[in-house]
Design a protein around this motif. Structure first.
Motif, mmCIF file in Angstrom:
data_model
loop_
_atom_site.group_PDB
_atom_site.id
_atom_site.type_symbol
_atom_site.label_atom_id
_atom_site.label_comp_id
_atom_site.label_asym_id
_atom_site.label_seq_id
_atom_site.Cartn_x
_atom_site.Cartn_y
_atom_site.Cartn_z
ATOM 1 N N ALA A 61 106.584 73.724 -25.759
ATOM 2 C CA ALA A 61 106.416 74.751 -25.161
ATOM 3 C C ALA A 61 104.795 74.645 -24.045
ATOM 4 O O ALA A 61 104.818 75.529 -23.312
ATOM 5 C CB ALA A 61 105.709 75.971 -26.576
ATOM 6 N N LEU A 62 104.404 73.833 -24.272
ATOM 7 C CA LEU A 62 102.793 73.812 -22.961
ATOM 8 C C LEU A 62 103.754 73.309 -21.807
ATOM 9 O O LEU A 62 103.358 73.596 -21.334
ATOM 10 C CB LEU A 62 101.989 73.083 -24.219
ATOM 11 C CG LEU A 62 101.208 73.031 -25.266
ATOM 12 C CD1 LEU A 62 99.986 71.855 -25.597
ATOM 13 C CD2 LEU A 62 100.477 74.527 -24.891
ATOM 14 N N ALA A 63 104.219 72.797 -22.371
ATOM 15 C CA ALA A 63 105.069 71.885 -21.097
ATOM 16 C C ALA A 63 105.467 72.391 -20.480
ATOM 17 O O ALA A 63 105.699 73.316 -18.802
ATOM 18 C CB ALA A 63 106.294 70.754 -21.023
ATOM 19 N N PHE A 64 106.316 73.689 -21.206
ATOM 20 C CA PHE A 64 107.555 75.021 -20.518
ATOM 21 C C PHE A 64 105.936 75.848 -19.649
ATOM 22 O O PHE A 64 106.114 76.082 -18.944
ATOM 23 C CB PHE A 64 107.998 75.606 -20.994
ATOM 24 C CG PHE A 64 109.287 74.927 -20.788
ATOM 25 C CD1 PHE A 64 110.771 75.736 -20.065
ATOM 26 C CD2 PHE A 64 109.999 74.186 -21.181
ATOM 27 C CE1 PHE A 64 111.551 75.839 -19.857
ATOM 28 C CE2 PHE A 64 111.565 74.069 -21.752
ATOM 29 C CZ PHE A 64 111.987 74.542 -20.609
ATOM 30 N N ILE B 76 126.829 84.507 -19.781
ATOM 31 C CA ILE B 76 127.082 84.624 -21.178
ATOM 32 C C ILE B 76 126.584 82.627 -21.732
ATOM 33 O O ILE B 76 125.988 83.002 -22.580
ATOM 34 C CB ILE B 76 128.959 84.616 -21.773
ATOM 35 C CG1 ILE B 76 128.958 86.139 -21.867
ATOM 36 C CG2 ILE B 76 128.927 83.556 -22.764
ATOM 37 C CD1 ILE B 76 130.295 86.373 -22.297
ATOM 38 N N VAL B 77 127.096 82.102 -20.002
ATOM 39 C CA VAL B 77 126.405 80.723 -20.526
ATOM 40 C C VAL B 77 124.705 80.916 -20.377
ATOM 41 O O VAL B 77 124.212 79.666 -21.274
ATOM 42 C CB VAL B 77 126.822 80.514 -19.642
ATOM 43 C CG1 VAL B 77 126.022 79.095 -19.619
ATOM 44 C CG2 VAL B 77 128.802 79.852 -18.949
ATOM 45 N N VAL B 78 124.386 81.503 -19.654
ATOM 46 C CA VAL B 78 122.696 81.676 -19.469
ATOM 47 C C VAL B 78 122.709 82.276 -20.314
ATOM 48 O O VAL B 78 121.572 82.088 -21.124
ATOM 49 C CB VAL B 78 122.379 82.870 -17.584
ATOM 50 C CG1 VAL B 78 120.749 83.042 -17.937
ATOM 51 C CG2 VAL B 78 123.317 81.828 -16.383
ATOM 52 N N GLY B 79 123.235 83.682 -20.778
ATOM 53 C CA GLY B 79 121.838 84.158 -22.400
ATOM 54 C C GLY B 79 122.412 83.226 -23.469
ATOM 55 O O GLY B 79 121.117 83.244 -24.144
ATOM 56 N N ALA B 85 117.599 77.374 -26.581
ATOM 57 C CA ALA B 85 116.839 76.801 -26.141
ATOM 58 C C ALA B 85 115.279 77.542 -26.546
ATOM 59 O O ALA B 85 114.637 76.390 -27.386
ATOM 60 C CB ALA B 85 116.878 76.555 -24.050
ATOM 61 N N VAL B 86 115.355 78.531 -26.128
ATOM 62 C CA VAL B 86 114.042 79.264 -26.686
ATOM 63 C C VAL B 86 113.824 79.027 -28.196
ATOM 64 O O VAL B 86 113.121 79.656 -28.746
ATOM 65 C CB VAL B 86 113.765 80.559 -25.709
ATOM 66 C CG1 VAL B 86 114.416 81.317 -26.625
ATOM 67 C CG2 VAL B 86 112.584 81.516 -25.447
ATOM 68 N N LEU B 145 118.603 78.869 -14.101
ATOM 69 C CA LEU B 145 118.215 80.769 -14.569
ATOM 70 C C LEU B 145 117.927 80.132 -16.130
ATOM 71 O O LEU B 145 116.710 80.963 -16.503
ATOM 72 C CB LEU B 145 119.784 81.322 -14.232
ATOM 73 C CG LEU B 145 118.917 83.068 -14.027
ATOM 74 C CD1 LEU B 145 118.779 83.247 -13.195
ATOM 75 C CD2 LEU B 145 120.877 83.351 -14.036
ATOM 76 N N ILE B 146 118.783 79.639 -16.399
ATOM 77 C CA ILE B 146 118.531 78.691 -17.754
ATOM 78 C C ILE B 146 116.951 78.735 -18.020
ATOM 79 O O ILE B 146 116.073 79.481 -19.275
ATOM 80 C CB ILE B 146 119.585 77.983 -18.659
ATOM 81 C CG1 ILE B 146 120.618 79.028 -19.119
ATOM 82 C CG2 ILE B 146 119.040 77.889 -20.499
ATOM 83 C CD1 ILE B 146 121.602 77.647 -19.397
ATOM 84 N N LEU B 147 116.190 77.676 -16.997
ATOM 85 C CA LEU B 147 114.893 77.431 -17.168
ATOM 86 C C LEU B 147 114.368 78.443 -16.583
ATOM 87 O O LEU B 147 113.480 78.487 -18.068
ATOM 88 C CB LEU B 147 115.037 76.402 -16.318
ATOM 89 C CG LEU B 147 115.324 75.325 -17.030
ATOM 90 C CD1 LEU B 147 115.257 74.095 -16.234
ATOM 91 C CD2 LEU B 147 114.599 74.639 -18.218
ATOM 92 N N ALA B 148 114.665 79.560 -16.098
ATOM 93 C CA ALA B 148 114.102 80.376 -16.256
ATOM 94 C C ALA B 148 114.181 81.622 -17.238
ATOM 95 O O ALA B 148 112.242 82.051 -17.891
ATOM 96 C CB ALA B 148 114.087 81.316 -14.625
ATOM 97 N N HIS B 149 114.916 81.869 -17.597
ATOM 98 C CA HIS B 149 114.723 82.754 -18.826
ATOM 99 C C HIS B 149 114.434 82.479 -20.454
ATOM 100 O O HIS B 149 113.453 83.442 -20.497
ATOM 101 C CB HIS B 149 116.321 83.274 -18.819
ATOM 102 C CG HIS B 149 117.216 84.560 -17.727
ATOM 103 N ND1 HIS B 149 118.597 84.468 -18.124
ATOM 104 C CD2 HIS B 149 116.279 84.743 -16.913
ATOM 105 C CE1 HIS B 149 118.159 85.806 -17.128
ATOM 106 N NE2 HIS B 149 117.314 85.658 -16.447
#
Lengths: 334, 278
Positions: A61-64, B76-79, B85-86, B145-149
């Motif tokens: 989380a911190l890295a992000f 769907i892939v990005v969602g 991940a989150v 986009l996955i990382l951004a979301h």
């Protein structure tokens, strides 16, 4: 957007006093920390198995935050003192020139004013309509769950799709508004094409989309009010209005603060709706700050100037939030 | 429990009000759904009665020139990717913040940061993300986009899950420790099952957010990775607008969020009121 500490449970049950915003959550926190600390005396984090995992589990989380928020925020700050069009090899140092230009930029001032008007309009609408909706949805009526679901529908839909729906509703020729008005024998205005009306059309659309969400927050606040307050008031002879004014409103204060704070933060960042419905038009009448920023960055490729706009906008939002807490947060338990 | 006296009298009026409000909410949806089943002529002539046709959906989904199915798959892939991940990063982070013995300033720092974050317009970060992603080859990729979301959702997820984790009794953790559970086992076997409602709520909210997100997707994707909102917005700016097809694609874009809401409304509301989001 965040942080309602409405621990009223699943939106049904009671719970503790109204879940106010960032306000109450502070109290929840400070209540939680001593509890843990009390159970096990606080020690310094040693390199034990447990502490190692404490580090490891927070590290991603911190890295992000560092990489995807810390870096962009720092980079934007750096860029705001430079001129750069994304293509040229390196940003060029211009000192305070971007900020100085911003001060004299009438288009920016106008977009800031329009954003403020939009925010004022939508926040007023939202507080009144969401509270009214929440009061209605709080009644013990048949099928009330069904209505609660419906009220929430617009809030989960994409702003882009909603923007398109309302773009058509406001269409002067075949839109719903003017067809209805024509049915009454009146030729309606040109709505989104009218410089005086366009911004308010956006307010209506945004209100339509967001009332359900904020009504849910108000509803949780209402349900966390102890019913004995009302019983006592009724014994003392208070009417419905009296109860509302003397019990409901004061006890909803933290919830209201949360709604206003979130609404202001969100409204100052309105973008998708403007992009889809008006592209800032007609004649710049709906150009809001984030749309202006977007144009500077991705239409004119003035990355430095756009970064300066971003920093000023963040500053405005931050200061406004602090002011709201100062003004209305006094009686909110912190 | 309020005011039983006049309630029966007022009930009719309340029901009428509810109906009116519901109609106000539903009508725009019905209007666009109707447009999606109309021919262009029926739409422009403003016909109230019309013969429903499926050609718009066929065109949008299966026509050779339409990329809508690709957009749908991208979304769907990005969602799913960003939500999965989150959840992992958020659960570990929320547990650590609330249950590991961090000094309180660090805990407050992380949580305060999660709030201040929402005051930063995402679009101010997009410029830097764009530069960064171009440099490392993540621009116009699903992963980018996955990382951004993920980044945009993380503060909300930390908040909501913290609310749920704080309700897990410390005694439960201690009992597991006495039984010799290591921290990963504790997290996976004790915490995760107890906060399952929170995880469900969070995943629904995170997915819906990602599904609807526009400003960032607009600037970090190009043709191949454009998500549904980006595609629809582009639709609206074409020279010759196919209104009925636009309606059909809007209807299709609304469906997943509706289905998720109907299936998980209780959880969504609980997540919103426990940690609240936009």
């Amino acid at each position: 957007m965040d942080a309602a500490r409405t621990r009223g449970g699943d939106g049904e049950g009671g719970g503790r006093p109204a879940g106010g915003a960032d306000a109450t959550m502070t109290s929840t926190r400070s209540a939680a920390v001593p509890a843990v600390a009390g159970a096990r005396p606080r020690r310094r984090l040693l390199w034990t198995e447990e502490s190692r995992f404490a580090w490891l589990s927070l590290a991603p989380a911190l890295a992000f935050f560092a990489l995807f928020v810390g870096f962009p925020v720092t980079y934007a700050f750096y860029l705001s003192f430079h001129e750069w069009n994304l293509m040229s090899p390196a940003p060029e140092w211009v000192g305070l020139a971007n900020y100085r230009e911003l001060v004299g930029d009438a288009t920016f001032a106008r977009s800031l004013l329009q954003t403020a008007l939009f925010t004022l309009g939508i926040t007023a609408c939202l507080v009144v309509l969401s509270l009214a909706t929440a009061l209605l949805l709080d009644q013990k009526l048949r099928h009330i769950r069904f209505y609660r679901t419906i009220s929430y529908l617009p809030a989960v839909t994409s702003v882009v799709a909603i923007g398109i729906v309302w773009l058509w509703i406001f269409d002067p020729q075949f839109g719903l508004m003017n067809q209805a008005l024509r049915g009454l024998g009146v030729e309606g205005p040109r709505w989104l094409a009218d410089t005086r009306l366009a911004l308010w059309c956006l307010v209506i659309t945004a209100a339509w989309r967001n009332v359900g969400y904020f009504a849910t927050i108000f509803l949780a606040g209402l349900q966390s009010i102890d019913s004995t307050f009302y019983e006592a008031a009724r014994i003392d002879g208070a009417g419905a209005w009296g109860c509302f004014r003397r019990i409901t409103l004061p006890l909803l204060r933290p919830t209201t603060l949360f709604v206003v704070v979130v609404s202001v933060i969100l409204s100052f960042q309105v973008f998708a709706l403007v992009y889809v419905m008006t592209s800032g038009g007609p004649a710049g009448a709906t150009s809001v700050v984030v749309f202006y920023l977007y144009q500077q960055a991705f239409t004119y490729f003035r990355m430095g100037y756009a970064s300066a706009v971003g920093y000023v906008l963040f500053g405005v939002i931050f200061v406004l939030t602090l002011i709201q807490f100062r003004l209305f947060g006094k009686h909110v338990e912190l | 429990v309020r005011r039983k006296g006049r309630r029966r009298l007022g009930q009719g009026a309340l029901h009428a009000l509810l109906w009116l409000a519901a109609a106000f909410v539903l009508f725009p949806f019905l209007w666009i759904a109707a447009a999606a089943f109309k021919t262009q002529i029926a739409l422009l002539s403003g016909a109230v009665l019309f013969t429903p046709v499926l050609t718009n959906f066929q065109e949008v989904l299966f026509s050779k020139t339409s990329e809508y199915l690709d957009n749908f798959v991208n979304s769907i892939v990005v969602g799913l990717g960003s939500t999965a991940a989150v959840l992992v990063i958020g659960t570990m982070g929320a547990w650590s913040v609330n249950r590991a013995r961090w000094p309180s300033w660090a805990v407050h720092g992380v949580m305060a940061w999660a709030i201040v974050f929402h005051m930063i317009p995402p679009i101010t970060m997009v410029g830097a993300w764009y530069v960064l992603f171009r440099a490392v080859g993540l621009y116009n990729t699903h992963l980018g986009l996955i990382l951004a979301h993920l980044t945009l959702n993380l503060p909300m997820v930390l908040w909501i899950l913290s609310a749920f984790i704080r309700e897990v009794p410390v005694e439960l953790e201690e009992a597991a420790r006495i039984d010799g559970a290591s921290t990963p086992v504790l997290l996976w076997r004790v915490i995760v099952p107890v906060i399952r409602p929170g995880l469900l709520a969070t995943s629904l909210l995170a997915f819906i957010f990602s599904w609807n997100e526009f400003a960032v997707a607009l600037n970090l994707t190009a043709k191949q990775t454009a998500t549904v909102p980006v595609a629809i917005a582009k639709f609206a700016q074409e020279f010759e607008i196919q209104y009925t097809q636009m309606a059909a694609s809007s209807v299709l874009s609304l469906l997943p969020a509706f289905v998720l809401l109907l299936l998980g409304q209780r959880h969504i509301v609980r997540g919103l009121t426990a940690g609240a989001i936009k």
